[in-house]
Design a protein around this motif. Structure first.
Motif, short mmCIF file in Angstrom:
data_model
loop_
_atom_site.label_atom_id
_atom_site.label_comp_id
_atom_site.label_asym_id
_atom_site.label_seq_id
_atom_site.Cartn_x
_atom_site.Cartn_y
_atom_site.Cartn_z
N LEU A 206 11.87 30.14 63.07
CA LEU A 206 12.24 30.61 62.07
C LEU A 206 13.66 31.14 62.89
CD1 LEU A 206 11.52 33.81 62.37
CD2 LEU A 206 10.51 32.56 59.91
N SER A 207 15.12 31.42 62.22
CA SER A 207 16.64 31.79 62.78
C SER A 207 15.75 33.58 63.47
CB SER A 207 17.57 31.38 62.31
OG SER A 207 17.36 32.78 61.03
N SER B 2 17.53 36.15 62.67
CA SER B 2 18.13 36.21 61.32
C SER B 2 16.53 36.43 59.93
CB SER B 2 19.51 36.00 59.92
OG SER B 2 19.73 35.30 60.39
N GLU B 3 16.48 35.32 59.82
CA GLU B 3 14.92 35.34 59.53
C GLU B 3 14.04 36.17 59.96
OE1 GLU B 3 15.60 30.48 57.65
OE2 GLU B 3 15.00 30.78 59.14
N GLN C 33 14.62 38.97 59.19
CA GLN C 33 14.45 39.77 57.13
C GLN C 33 12.70 39.69 56.83
OE1 GLN C 33 17.12 39.83 53.77
NE2 GLN C 33 15.25 40.28 53.60
N LEU C 34 12.32 39.56 56.99
CA LEU C 34 11.24 39.16 57.84
C LEU C 34 10.52 40.76 57.80
CD1 LEU C 34 8.95 35.65 58.81
CD2 LEU C 34 9.51 36.71 56.13
N TRP D 181 11.21 43.33 55.27
CA TRP D 181 10.08 43.05 54.13
C TRP D 181 8.84 43.53 54.27
CZ3 TRP D 181 11.32 37.45 53.51
CH2 TRP D 181 12.24 36.70 51.93
#
Length: 295
Positions: free
Chosen positions: A59-60, A62-63, A66-67, A70
């Motif tokens: 994934l990128s 930035s993703e 984000q993970l 979380w």
């Protein structure tokens, strides 16, 4: 999605600082990078990936960030973030529909194998995993008891879908039969013919569930955790119902919570259908498993 080793290294350093501040093990960053960037343990430990011109990420960046947020803010377990849990020598798919399989539960398989060796339980017969969740126990049984047919039951369709996918991914789909329902109910056709029942049922008292760490309380299925007022509702049910299904000499084997061993042993002994009641501890020395044989 490609990223330079230097960019990833910079993100790792920031993530480490955040992990320390949030009291999250640094090993979880390695877990994410092994799963999502394909980096091995040595490259992570030596930070040699920093010099790579490009690394392929699932994934990128930035993703990935984000993970990680979380994990930090919502306390989502890393196994749910990556969709993978390691158990025995298996890589299992996990989702929030199933409990994350714990290392201590691995010992249930060793105890089942030992029971077959020491008591002459028929290894070619039927073994049952009640409340299968991710399918971990059923898969463990199928891998070790190579002549047995395994029946895995769960009341949750979502959990069964995960368990079936795990069985297929690991090549056990022909050895494990899956049934949706409550405990023994879908297995009427096996009455008196089961060589072994293994279960890791809900065993946490209802009031205690609310005090669990946020990773468990907020994200793992309460259906798989809450064992009623004293935590023993499901175990009590299994003590009462298993004799109808187990053949003579059949194994009754369950995981329980620390402090429940006396109550569970008393239940089994006073029922009248069980003999050779034994309590086994986990690797931390906590009394964790109860084993008995159908008379």
């Amino acid at each position: 999605m490609f990223i330079s080793g230097l960019e990833l290294w910079q993100w790792v350093n920031q993530a480490k600082a955040e992990a320390i501040a949030s009291d999250i093990p640094l090993a979880e960053i390695d877990w994410l990078l092994k799963e999502l960037a394909g980096l091995d343990r040595l490259a992570l430990r030596l930070e040699s990936f920093k010099d790579l011109p490009k690394i392929e990420l699932k994934l990128s960046l930035s993703e990935l960030a984000q993970l990680w947020q979380w994990r930090l803010q919502e306390r989502v377990p890393v196994q749910y973030l990556t969709g993978v849990a390691y158990w025995r020598h298996f890589s299992l798919k996990v989702t929030p529909a199933v409990l994350i399989p714990r290392p201590e539960t691995e010992l249930l398989i060793d105890l089942a194998v030992e029971a077959v060796k020491s008591s002459g339980v028929n290894p070619k017969s039927h073994w049952v995993d009640l409340g299968t969740g991710s399918g971990a126990i059923a898969i463990g049984l199928a891998s070790e008891l190579t002549n047995a047919t395994v029946y895995a039951v769960d009341c949750s369709w979502e959990a069964l879908a995960v368990a079936q996918q795990n069985a297929e991914n690991l090549g056990f789909e022909s050895r494990i039969n899956f049934y949706q329902g409550s405990w023994w109910e879908p297995l009427e056709f096996l009455k008196g013919r089961v060589s072994g029942m293994v279960s890791n049922p809900p065993y946490i008292p209802s009031s205690t569930v609310l005090t669990l760490q946020p990773e468990v309380l907020k994200h793992e299925p309460h259906l798989a955790l809450d064992g009623g007022f004293d935590g023993l509702d499901c175990i009590r049910h299994l003590v009462e119902t298993a004799p109808d299904y187990l053949e003579s000499g059949g194994v009754w084997l369950v995981e329980m919570m620390a402090g429940q061993e006396t109550a569970v042993a008393d239940m089994l002994q006073s029922h009248g259908s069980y003999g050779e009641v034994q309590i086994f501890s986990d690797l931390a020395g906590i009394d964790r498993f109860a084993l008995a044989y159908r008379r």
